[in-house]
Enzyme design. Structure first.
Site, short mmCIF file in Angstrom:
data_model
loop_
_atom_site.label_atom_id
_atom_site.label_comp_id
_atom_site.label_asym_id
_atom_site.label_seq_id
_atom_site.Cartn_x
_atom_site.Cartn_y
_atom_site.Cartn_z
N GLY A 47 -8.89 -0.17 17.13
CA GLY A 47 -8.87 0.40 15.84
C GLY A 47 -9.17 0.30 15.42
N THR A 48 -8.19 -0.66 14.84
CA THR A 48 -8.44 -1.46 13.32
C THR A 48 -10.29 -2.03 13.09
OG1 THR A 48 -6.41 -1.82 12.79
CG2 THR A 48 -7.90 -3.05 11.20
N ASN A 98 -1.07 10.04 12.07
CA ASN A 98 -0.50 8.88 13.25
C ASN A 98 0.77 8.91 12.76
OD1 ASN A 98 -1.67 7.30 10.81
ND2 ASN A 98 -0.14 6.18 11.46
N SER A 114 -8.24 2.98 20.45
CA SER A 114 -7.00 1.73 20.74
C SER A 114 -6.07 2.07 21.38
CB SER A 114 -5.90 2.17 19.41
OG SER A 114 -5.65 0.37 19.52
N ALA A 115 -6.72 1.10 22.91
CA ALA A 115 -5.78 1.46 24.14
C ALA A 115 -4.45 1.90 23.96
CB ALA A 115 -6.44 0.33 25.04
N CYS A 121 7.82 6.84 -1.21
CA CYS A 121 7.03 5.99 -1.92
C CYS A 121 8.00 7.10 -3.16
CB CYS A 121 6.03 5.00 -2.83
SG CYS A 121 4.79 5.10 -1.86
#
Ligand SMILES: Cc1ncc(COP(=O)(O)O)c(C=O)c1O
Length: 355
Positions: free
Chosen positions: A50-51, A130, A178-179, A307
């Site tokens: 994916g990246t 995600n 992305s598999a 954060c």
């Protein structure tokens, strides 16, 4: 994959019989993936995941069409967010962020305003987040992009193999996979490139992937990806119902058993990815104990929190939606291999931490 590993060792770029045999397998995999997306094999390029696919879409689009402005959101995966930030910092583009609400929903009106001010932008917005699972109406984004002559890259990593992607309907120029998000092997993915776009190569140095991405192909990975995608499309609706049932069951159990629990992002079935549940737990003295207790009991989940002020450690997504940094958050992921019994067991282990 095992069969090919054991029996087919040729390099698909070699023109001898061993090479040709593997080339045939590789092209069969591409044909299969393309058919599932309802496109031609020539529009599918295999990548390392994916990246790489996200980087490719963004960088190739910007370089090929002299794009000077991009629109994205603060809740994209780092594969998108950090790529665009780097391009902004190095003066290649200017960048605008579309507003998202406290559940991670894109403000479509704001998107339209940004597109009006900056026609011919690159728009990069994900299908499902995600970390929190919120789904973006990508048909609506596609329509808006078309109206303002923008190029639309959609990070579909989380939804590929879980929803049907028909590129004859979707107005996206790039979608990605992305598999391992669909039970395939790690380190392999693909990018679909709309044939209307003639983009420059992504990686130079070889004629593979029709001169677009040099480098010997990850043959076994590609074959595994293709098989995994076919399997994901088989009985997709049945699996979806089953997994959604697990997610709803966990929400119900947690709400009953842990007072003060909250869920991050959208939770309605039609607005939220059915494979993800992001839980915002009540504050506790030692928040690390939560994930630690799950881990030592064999439950693998991902943790994080927003954060806190002045710190960069934490989730940029939870920070962007304004989650309370003092509350520990855990993302649970479900698949067709999980059971209700596993959820009962997980909830019991969570209760132990609060006891
Ligand atoms: C939405 C999204 N985009 C991109 C990626 C990166 O994919 P890969 O790990 O295959 O490079 C991920 C991985 O978690 C993801 O969830």
């Amino acid at each position: 994959m095992m069969e090919v590993m054991e029996n087919s060792y040729g390099n698909p770029s070699s023109i001898h019989a061993h090479g040709r045999e593997v080339r045939t397998l590789l092209e069969k995999a591409r044909k299969n993936v393309a058919a599932l997306l309802r496109t031609a094999p020539a529009n599918v390029f295999f990548t390392s995941g994916g990246t790489e696919a996200d980087n490719t879409a963004i960088r190739s689009a910007i370089a090929s069409f002299n794009i000077a402005h991009a629109i994205t959101s603060k809740i994209e995966h780092h594969a998108v967010g950090q790529t665009l930030e780097m391009l902004e910092k190095t003066g290649v583009i200017s960048l605008s962020y579309v507003e998202v609400d406290g559940k991670g929903n894109v403000n479509y009106q704001h998107l339209e305003e940004l597109l009006k001010e900056n026609p011919k932008s690159l728009v990069s917005l994900m299908h499902a987040n995600n970390e929190i699972g919120t789904i973006t109406d990508i048909n609506r984004v596609g329509e808006l992009c078309e109206s303002y002559g923008a190029i639309f890259h959609c990070d579909t990593v989380q939804t590929m193999g879980h929803y049907v992607h028909d590129v004859t309907q979707l107005k996206a120029h790039f979608i990605v996979c992305s598999a391992h998000k669909l039970h395939g092997p790690k380190g392999v993915g693909f990018i679909y490139v709309n044939p209307a776009l003639k983009i420059k190569p992504f990686i130079y140095g070889g004629a593979q992937e029709r001169n677009m991405r040099g480098g010997t192909e990850n043959v076994y990975g590609i074959i595994g990806l293709s098989k995994a995608l076919s399997m994901a499309y088989q009985e997709m609706e049945t699996h979806k119902q089953y997994i959604q049932g697990l997610k709803s069951y966990m929400m119900e159990k947690l709400s009953q058993e842990i007072p003060g629990i909250l869920f991050n992002g959208e939770t309605d079935a039609d607005k939220s990815l059915y494979t993800i549940l992001s839980v915002c737990f009540p504050t506790m003295e030692m928040p690390d104990m939560l994930l630690f207790n799950l881990d030592i009991n064999g439950i693998s989940a991902s943790g994080g929190s927003a954060c806190s002020s002045g710190s960069n450690i934490g989730s940029h997504v939870l920070t962007a939606i304004g989650a309370n940094p003092d509350r520990p958050c855990v993302r649970f992921s479900f698949s067709k291999f999980n059971t209700k019994e596993e959820i009962d067991y997980t909830v019991e282990k969570i209760k132990e931490v609060y006891a």
